[in-house]
Design a protein around this motif. Sequence first.
Motif, short mmCIF file in Angstrom:
data_model
loop_
_atom_site.label_atom_id
_atom_site.label_comp_id
_atom_site.label_asym_id
_atom_site.label_seq_id
_atom_site.Cartn_x
_atom_site.Cartn_y
_atom_site.Cartn_z
N LEU A 80 -11.15 11.97 4.47
CA LEU A 80 -10.15 12.90 4.97
C LEU A 80 -8.73 12.37 4.74
O LEU A 80 -7.84 13.13 4.33
CB LEU A 80 -10.39 13.14 6.48
CG LEU A 80 -9.37 14.02 7.19
CD1 LEU A 80 -9.47 15.46 6.69
CD2 LEU A 80 -9.57 13.97 8.69
N ALA A 81 -8.54 11.08 4.99
CA ALA A 81 -7.20 10.50 4.84
C ALA A 81 -6.70 10.65 3.41
O ALA A 81 -5.57 11.09 3.17
CB ALA A 81 -7.22 9.03 5.25
N VAL A 82 -7.56 10.31 2.44
CA VAL A 82 -7.17 10.41 1.04
C VAL A 82 -6.89 11.88 0.67
O VAL A 82 -5.88 12.21 0.03
CB VAL A 82 -8.27 9.82 0.13
CG1 VAL A 82 -7.97 10.12 -1.33
CG2 VAL A 82 -8.38 8.32 0.36
N VAL A 83 -7.78 12.75 1.12
CA VAL A 83 -7.61 14.18 0.81
C VAL A 83 -6.30 14.71 1.40
O VAL A 83 -5.55 15.43 0.73
CB VAL A 83 -8.83 14.98 1.36
CG1 VAL A 83 -8.54 16.47 1.34
CG2 VAL A 83 -10.08 14.65 0.55
N LEU A 84 -5.98 14.31 2.61
CA LEU A 84 -4.74 14.77 3.24
C LEU A 84 -3.52 14.27 2.47
O LEU A 84 -2.59 15.05 2.21
CB LEU A 84 -4.67 14.27 4.69
CG LEU A 84 -5.42 15.10 5.73
CD1 LEU A 84 -5.27 14.44 7.11
CD2 LEU A 84 -4.91 16.54 5.78
N VAL A 102 -3.40 7.79 -4.99
CA VAL A 102 -4.73 8.24 -4.56
C VAL A 102 -5.28 9.34 -5.45
O VAL A 102 -6.43 9.75 -5.30
CB VAL A 102 -4.72 8.71 -3.08
CG1 VAL A 102 -4.31 7.58 -2.17
CG2 VAL A 102 -3.86 9.94 -2.89
N GLN A 103 -4.45 9.81 -6.39
CA GLN A 103 -4.87 10.92 -7.25
C GLN A 103 -6.25 10.71 -7.89
O GLN A 103 -7.10 11.58 -7.82
CB GLN A 103 -3.80 11.17 -8.32
CG GLN A 103 -4.07 12.37 -9.20
CD GLN A 103 -4.19 13.66 -8.40
OE1 GLN A 103 -3.56 13.80 -7.36
NE2 GLN A 103 -5.02 14.59 -8.87
N PRO A 104 -6.53 9.51 -8.46
CA PRO A 104 -7.85 9.33 -9.10
C PRO A 104 -9.01 9.38 -8.11
O PRO A 104 -10.15 9.56 -8.50
CB PRO A 104 -7.76 7.93 -9.73
CG PRO A 104 -6.34 7.51 -9.64
CD PRO A 104 -5.68 8.32 -8.59
#
Lengths: 241, 500
Positions: A80-84, A102-104
Amino acid sequence: MTIFFAILFSVSTLVFVAGLAMKVAQYARTPAPLKIPTTPAPLTKGGVALRLGREALLFESLFRGNKLLWLFAMIFHLGLAVVLIRHARYFETQVGPLVALVQPLAIPAGLAMVAGLALLLARRFLIPRVRYVTGPSDILMLVLLLGIGISGMAMKCLVHTDIVAVKAFFTGLTSLELRPLPGDPLLGLHLLLVCLLMIVFPFSKLLHAPGLFFSPTRNQTDNPREVRHLAPWAAKLEEKG
Amino acid sequence: MAAAPFDIPILGDPAEHPIPALKPDAMAASKPYLAAEAHQQPLGFPGELTEGWEKRAVEHMGSLVSKYRSLQVYMDICVKCGACTDKCHYFLGTHDPKNMPVARADLFRSVYRRYFTPAGKMAPGLVGARDMTKDVLDEWFNYFHQCSQCRRCSVFCPYGIDTAEISMAARDIMDSIGQGQKYCNEIIGKVHKIGNNLGLPAPALIDTLEGLEEDMLDETGVAVKMPIDVEGAEVLLVTPSADFFAEPHVLGLMGYAKVFHAAGVSWTLSTKASEAGNFGMFIGNYDQMKKISMRIREAARELGVKRIIFGECGHAWRVAYSFLNTLAGPWDFLDPRYPVPQHILEFTNDLITRKGIKLDKSGNDGMVLTVHDSCNVARGARMGDKPGGQFTIPRAVIQASVPKFVDMHPDTICDKTFCCGGGGGLLTDELIELRVKGASPRMEALKDVVDKEGVTHMAAMCAICKAQFTKILPYYDFDREMVVSVHQLVSNAIVLGDND
């Protein structure tokens, strides 16, 4: 659809921000009349900051309590953190360094989020003790998050939407300008569920996020003999004698 | 031991700690005696439930939620993750799912949601919200008196939700509407009227102490004193009244006296502050807790002491260490070189470290010790100047006094310790089934070290633990005298007579 979501998004953001601000203000305003840190507890404010940091980022107490649940919770929350963070690209004209970093991880993180949620949902049915304490709202909350995750992943991997237009819509919204939103049903569903989540947040157990920082057993220093701790209402009792 | 009218839990291996299957309503009939009007009114509580109590209960809940951040936050943020569900000794011993901390808290939370949250007002079924009814109240009375406020659940909760805070609030609400618990409220009445939980009047107390002085003189040949109400003494010792009365408590009291004697520190007990325990905490009532604490302040003032030291008692030490400064401070009239209050174990340990007293381990020959960390000492207080001193200091004192010491399974000691099963206002005969079953996790860990390490005795540092274990050890085929006071060990080992 554009106008509908422009209004809905504005309203739900308002509910989210105002509702959350009200709850946080309520927690901050409510006195903690007694020193009740779960000991052993840190003796200094710096120690408390570290304790809260470990709880918020590493889920320290949960790790001591239940390793499997800790793993599931970590998978979900990290995803969730990365997605946010990644979603910030829909709101900023210049993509920041963190977002680029964090895009990759976008797809693994999305999968982790969905998998984590599925595991958390499954244990609500499979473990009798957890099933006993689970209510309809606990299930619905996981289903809502799963709906958001799955619809998002579907757009990312299967039925692509015009993300340039989506970005234009949201950057437009932040500068009070109405730009068209693609009419994809998946996108509509995704945004609808996100709005619902924002509206529900300040009235639900999702308050565990800000609430942790106000939990007296975790945020108090262990110094009751050195410093006299007195809540305003307790001080009034003393004046009365 | 006569056959108990209930099954005694079978003890397994503490390393495996299997989680029992749920037995709904296993303890639905367990409840303490209801307080009568005679127990309620001296505390200012209504004598019985009267018309409109539901509304008053909800109003009182609203007031508590606005006065206690813990309660407000804990009502809102539980995610029902279940990390606490296998942590409560009462659940592990009784298998009743309502003894899982989250389920216990939900008995309260369901009412909170109904009256104080939009979701509970609009869609009670969706969020498990319930009206305040007599059935709900009865459930509260039974299950909030199956919580010893030991805080083990709060250790493992990812948000630190402390069921003790919730059970205290529930008990306070019940008192405020006339549904009090006899045991606690009767005892608090005795403290106000006589000065201690056991209701020992001053002449009886003085008489007892004289008897103990004679015993010690006979036993050691040294005139160890038990001073009481001595003005100008250096130290006021406040100790649980069970120390004047019950075994092994009284053996610990003689230990304190010998330590003061050997150290050459003048000290006194007080007839006014003849109780360390503060049952105001058990019933979650700030006013009562304050009123009881103020007796200690008054005694310290009247006697003109310089320091206050507390005897061995668990919940008492929590109230003393964590709350006394708040409730009865500031203590600026005492000697600022010492923390207020100090624990007797801090005092004794300091003397041992500085070689102010001498201990001879042969006084405890043949004993192999383990220690029971009392829940409220372990998780609600501290000793010494470092976090975790409440674990290291008692162990240091025991190790200095006995030939051999071993710890129980690591999941059952220090901040993971299990409650003895009798804390928090549950040390009453009508709750014996709960007490025996709730003690099973501790008994399991004890049996493990008895079998593997040859442990002969378990030291405890709390009056309730000592009384509870003395009563329930025989149910598990242990000798009731297996439980000893920490200062009983010191008492056996201390070298008297050459304190120059």
